[in-house]
Design an enzyme around this catalytic site. Structure first.
Site, PDB file in Angstrom:
ATOM      1  N   LEU A  42       0.849  -1.195   0.000  1.00  0.00           N
ATOM      2  CA  LEU A  42       0.000   0.000   0.000  1.00  0.00           C
ATOM      3  C   LEU A  42       0.885   1.245   0.000  1.00  0.00           C
ATOM      4  O   LEU A  42       1.911   1.286   0.689  1.00  0.00           O
ATOM      5  CB  LEU A  42      -0.897   0.029   1.240  1.00  0.00           C
ATOM      6  CG  LEU A  42      -2.032  -1.000   1.313  1.00  0.00           C
ATOM      7  CD1 LEU A  42      -2.761  -0.876   2.647  1.00  0.00           C
ATOM      8  CD2 LEU A  42      -3.009  -0.828   0.164  1.00  0.00           C
ATOM      9  N   ASP A  43       0.483   2.258  -0.761  1.00  0.00           N
ATOM     10  CA  ASP A  43       1.188   3.537  -0.730  1.00  0.00           C
ATOM     11  C   ASP A  43       1.101   4.134   0.675  1.00  0.00           C
ATOM     12  O   ASP A  43       0.155   3.843   1.424  1.00  0.00           O
ATOM     13  CB  ASP A  43       0.576   4.512  -1.735  1.00  0.00           C
ATOM     14  CG  ASP A  43       0.892   4.128  -3.178  1.00  0.00           C
ATOM     15  OD1 ASP A  43       1.814   3.313  -3.377  1.00  0.00           O
ATOM     16  OD2 ASP A  43       0.208   4.636  -4.088  1.00  0.00           O
ATOM     17  N   PRO A  44       2.049   4.992   1.041  1.00  0.00           N
ATOM     18  CA  PRO A  44       2.033   5.585   2.394  1.00  0.00           C
ATOM     19  C   PRO A  44       0.716   6.257   2.766  1.00  0.00           C
ATOM     20  O   PRO A  44       0.282   6.171   3.918  1.00  0.00           O
ATOM     21  CB  PRO A  44       3.183   6.599   2.338  1.00  0.00           C
ATOM     22  CG  PRO A  44       4.135   6.019   1.339  1.00  0.00           C
ATOM     23  CD  PRO A  44       3.267   5.368   0.302  1.00  0.00           C
TER      24      PRO A  44
END
Length: 365
Positions: A42-44
Site C-alpha cells: 500500500l502507498d504511504p
C-alpha cells in the site's frame, strides 16, 4: 509463548504515513522474529487492510497476492458531472481494461491488461465521488481514476483510498498496530488467548478455494516432492477446473500444500495436482537436496524447504553434466559441457558418476 512457532496471518489496519515495508519492520521488532512479510503493498497515504504473513505463511505471500483486492475511495472531477454520467463511465471501466503503471511504481512501465470486476458509485457530492471497486491484483486505483477523468472529458484524480480486503482477509478482521503490540506483550506474560484469536492459520488463505483432503498414506511421498495423484485423494471439497489453483489439506485440516489442478473435479485421472508449494516436513538424513524427477526440494534446517524448485539447467554434482533433467533417472538426457557444448545425448544405464562423463566425452570428441 514462543513467537518463532507462529505460522499464520494477522490483518493490520495500516494508517496513513508509514510504508508497507516500515510496518514489516515494526512487526518483526514486536515479535522478535525475522520471518514476516506483507501481502500487497500500500502507498504511504493509503489506509486499510495490510495482511502480514508470519513464519511458514511467508511462503504463501505470492499465492495470496494473486487474490482480488477491494477498495473504497474518493475521486474528484475537475468539472461538474452528473450522477448518470459517473455511472456511465464507471461501467465503461468495468471488465478488462488497459493500464499504464505510474512513473513511480515497482513494475516495468508498460501497457498491461487488468480486470475490474466491479466499480460502483456509492455517493456523490458536487464533484466528489465515493466509490467501491473490486479488481485484479496489480490494478492501480490512482491510475484508474485519472483514466476515468480523461475519458469523461472532465478530468479527475483520486483523493483518498482505503483497502477493504485482500482475498479472504477483510477489514472486519483488522486490528491496529498498537493493539497488536499490546497483545504480544500480554502473550509474553502468559496471557496469549487474545493474540491466538487474531492469528489466522495458513488454511484461512484458501477459505474460498476448492480443497482436496489427502490420505495419510500419501503424505510421505508429497513431503519428498511428489505431486498428488488420484490414489492419494480421500475427499474433494468443492468444484475445480483444469488450470485452477487448489488447496491440499490433511485429514487433521493442516495445510499440506497448494498447486495447479491438472484435471477437473468431474474428471479425475492419474495426476491431479502439480504442487508449487509443499508445507510438509521430511528428512532424508543424507543430502541437502532430494531430487524427484525434474524437481528438487531444498532442505532448510532439519526438514525440507518444501518449495519445489525446477532444476532445469542446473549442474548434477554427481556427474558434472548439465541438462534438462538432473534427477536420478537413468534415462534422462544430458547436455555435455565442453567442446561439444549444447549437444544432447541420452544417458545410458552405464552412465553413472565420473566414469560415465569421461566415456561420453571421449566418444564425442
Amino acid at each position: 509463548m514462543d513467537f518463532s512457532n507462529i505460522n499464520g496471518f494477522v490483518v493490520l489496519d495500516k494508517p496513513q504515513g508509514p510504508t508497507s515495508h516500515q510496518v514489516d519492520h515494526w512487526v518483526r521488532e514486536i515479535l522478535g522474529i525475522e520471518k514476516v512479510a506483507h501481502i500487497g503493498t500500500l502507498d504511504p497515504n493509503v489506509t486499510g487492510v495490510l495482511t502480514m504473513a508470519i513464519g511458514k505463511a511467508v511462503r504463501l505471500v505470492d499465492v495470496v497476492h494473486e487474490s482480488p483486492k477491494e477498495y473504497v475511495g474518493v475521486m474528484r472531477f475537475y468539472e461538474d458531472i452528473t450522477e448518470e454520467e459517473v455511472r456511465y463511465y464507471f461501467k465503461k471501466f468495468t471488465g478488462r481494461i488497459y493500464q499504464l503503471p505510474p512513473v513511480r511504481s515497482a513494475v516495468a512501465r508498460s501497457l498491461r491488461i487488468k480486470t475490474v470486476y466491479s466499480l460502483d458509485l456509492l455517493e456523490k457530492k458536487d464533484r466528489l465521488v465515493l466509490f467501491h471497486v473490486k479488481c485484479e491484483s496489480g490494478t492501480y486505483i490512482r491510475t484508474l481514476c485519472t483514466d476515468i477523468g480523461y475519458v469523461s472529458g472532465k478530468g479527475g484524480q483520486m483523493v483518498d483510498l482505503r483497502r477493504t480486503s485482500t482475498g479472504p482477509f477483510s477489514e472486519d478482521r483488522c486490528i491496529t498496530l498498537q493493539d497488536f503490540a499490546a497483545m504480544v506483550e500480554l502473550a509474553r506474560k502468559g496471557e496469549d488467548k487474545l493474540l491466538r484469536d487474531h492469528i489466522l492459520d495458513m488454511t484461512y488463505a484458501f477459505k474460498d478455494y476448492p480443497k482436496i483432503v489427502v490420505k495419510r498414506s500419501a503424505m510421505r511421498n508429497i513431503a519428498h516432492g511428489s505431486d498428488l495423484y488420484a490414489g492419494g485423494i480421500k475427499i474433494i471439497d468443492g468444484k475445480f477446473r483444469k488450470g485452477e489453483r487448489v488447496a491440499v489439506i490433511s485429514e487433521d485440516n493442516d495445510l499440506v500444500g497448494t498447486g495447479i489442478a491438472m484435471c477437473s473435479s468431474d474428471n479425475i485421472f492419474m495426476k491431479v495436482v502439480d504442487f508449487d508449494h509443499i508445507f510438509l516436513e521430511a528428512d532424508d538424513g543424507k543430502d541437502n537436496v532430494v531430487r524427484i524427477g525434474k524437481e528438487a526440494v531444498q532442505k532448510s534446517g532439519s526438514g525440507l524447504h518444501k518449495d519445489i524448485q525446477r532444476s532445469e539447467g542446473r549442474k548434477d554434482t554427481r556427474t558434472g553434466w548439465y541438462g534438462r533433467d538432473t534427477g536420478p533417472e537413468k534415462t534422462a538426457d544430458r547436455v555435455w559441457k565442453g567442446k561439444n557444448k549444447g549437444r544432447v545425448y541420452p544417458r545410458s544405464g552405464a552412465d553413472k558418476g565420473g566414469g560415465g562423463k569421461e566415456r561420453h566425452g571421449r566418444d564425442h570428441q
